[in-house]
Write a protein that holds these residues in place. Structure first.
Motif, PDB file in Angstrom:
ATOM      1  N   GLU A 188       0.751 -37.259 -25.275  1.00 39.70           N
ATOM      2  CA  GLU A 188       0.366 -38.294 -24.306  1.00 39.70           C
ATOM      3  C   GLU A 188      -0.894 -39.047 -24.731  1.00 39.70           C
ATOM      4  N   TYR A 189      -1.863 -38.352 -25.314  1.00 39.13           N
ATOM      5  CA  TYR A 189      -3.086 -39.024 -25.749  1.00 39.13           C
ATOM      6  C   TYR A 189      -2.815 -39.984 -26.903  1.00 39.13           C
ATOM      7  N   VAL A 190      -1.948 -39.577 -27.806  1.00 41.39           N
ATOM      8  CA  VAL A 190      -1.616 -40.434 -28.950  1.00 41.39           C
ATOM      9  C   VAL A 190      -0.857 -41.664 -28.476  1.00 41.39           C
ATOM     10  N   ARG A 191       0.031 -41.475 -27.526  1.00 39.69           N
ATOM     11  CA  ARG A 191       0.797 -42.597 -26.992  1.00 39.69           C
ATOM     12  C   ARG A 191      -0.091 -43.592 -26.234  1.00 39.69           C
ATOM     13  N   LYS A 192      -1.258 -43.127 -25.780  1.00 42.01           N
ATOM     14  CA  LYS A 192      -2.203 -44.003 -25.079  1.00 42.01           C
ATOM     15  C   LYS A 192      -3.275 -44.564 -26.014  1.00 42.01           C
ATOM     16  N   SER A 193      -3.206 -44.225 -27.297  1.00 43.79           N
ATOM     17  CA  SER A 193      -4.287 -44.564 -28.222  1.00 43.79           C
ATOM     18  C   SER A 193      -4.352 -46.060 -28.521  1.00 43.79           C
ATOM     19  N   ALA A 210       5.205 -46.362 -32.283  1.00 45.36           N
ATOM     20  CA  ALA A 210       3.813 -46.339 -31.827  1.00 45.36           C
ATOM     21  C   ALA A 210       3.247 -47.749 -31.711  1.00 45.36           C
ATOM     22  N   ILE A 211       3.593 -48.602 -32.657  1.00 47.69           N
ATOM     23  CA  ILE A 211       3.108 -49.988 -32.628  1.00 47.69           C
ATOM     24  C   ILE A 211       3.723 -50.743 -31.454  1.00 47.69           C
ATOM     25  N   MET A 246      -1.145 -54.732 -37.373  1.00 47.75           N
ATOM     26  CA  MET A 246      -0.902 -53.528 -36.577  1.00 47.75           C
ATOM     27  C   MET A 246      -0.698 -52.269 -37.418  1.00 47.75           C
ATOM     28  N   PHE A 247      -0.518 -52.426 -38.716  1.00 48.66           N
ATOM     29  CA  PHE A 247      -0.313 -51.273 -39.606  1.00 48.66           C
ATOM     30  C   PHE A 247      -1.098 -51.546 -40.878  1.00 48.66           C
TER      31      PHE A 247
END
Length: 254
Positions: A29-34, A68-69, A103-104
């Motif tokens: 969840e934290y990574v998805r909110k990063s 993720a992007i 973005m990458f």
């Protein structure tokens, strides 16, 4: 702002347990909110050059990046000593998946992010480590433009895979026995990187935080002046990642 970072996952195949750990990281969840997801080197055990075969071999990895992007995170891929000369590969992946350039990002050495008005530097850590001249000679050799040209255009993919994994297994076997399997070895590495970070801060006074990998030794070291050095260690062993926000630095379990 939320920044999450992982390093030293050392994936060999998309079916191995290390890749499962990386998927768990991306799905947290934290990574998805990063705002930023920093891949801080040695994500793969061998990823050398811009061979198109990597897009197929690690297609599931690039789909994680794409997802993720789309979710709004910016991905920073910093080269390690097992994944290098990959700028051409990342360009190909962005073109194939339609990912915006900004973005990458492929980063050769380090990437700075301002957090709560303080500059935090992300680097694999091999440029921070002191007293390792033999490794520095190796790094200078592999960073030679001719070596990059060979990896991109001349040397077959199968040979890169063979010689790369052979060298990696030999090096890892030596280092595991010497440093990672003993308390004394881990303390030696921890103390060495703490000393290295102090010297690095002395030479880079504008930096307030230093996030590294490379050592395979998990550590969070706070200096007297409020600066910090943090390392997630060997991810398959630590089973954690680093979260940085305005609230501070945390290790998050996977």
């Amino acid at each position: 702002m939320i920044i999450t970072s992982i390093s030293d996952v050392h994936i060999k195949e998309s079916t191995d347990s290390n890749f499962s750990l990386l998927k768990k990281f991306f799905n947290h969840e934290y990574v998805r909110k990063s705002d930023y997801i920093v891949l801080n080197g040695d994500i793969f055990d061998i990823l050398i050059g811009g061979k198109v075969q990597y897009l197929k071999k690690y297609s599931d990895f690039f789909l994680l990046i794409e997802s993720a992007i789309k979710n709004g995170s910016k991905i920073i891929y910093i080269e390690g000593n097992h994944d290098f000369h990959i700028e051409r590969l990342i360009r190909k992946s962005k073109k194939k998946l339609g990912i915006p350039d900004e973005m990458f990002l492929h980063i050769k050495n380090y990437f700075d992010i301002e957090v709560d008005n303080r500059l935090v530097r992300f680097t694999h850590g091999d440029d921070v480590e002191i007293e390792n001249e033999s490794y520095r000679k190796y790094k200078r050799a592999i960073n030679n433009p001719f070596v990059k040209f060979l990896g991109d255009y001349i040397v077959p993919f199968s040979f890169i895979e063979w010689i790369g994994h052979r060298a990696s297994n030999k090096s890892r076997g030596k280092n595991v026995k010497k440093y990672e399997l003993t308390v004394e070895g881990q303390e030696f590495v921890k103390d060495k990187f703490r000393t290295s970070s102090k010297l690095y801060f002395k030479d880079h006074s504008n930096i307030s935080g230093l996030v590294c990998g490379h050592s395979h030794c998990k550590d969070y070291f706070k200096l007297d002046d409020g600066k910090f050095y943090v390392n997630n260690g060997f991810a398959p062993a630590s089973k954690s990642f680093i979260k940085i926000s305005d609230a501070g630095v945390e290790f998050i379990d996977l």
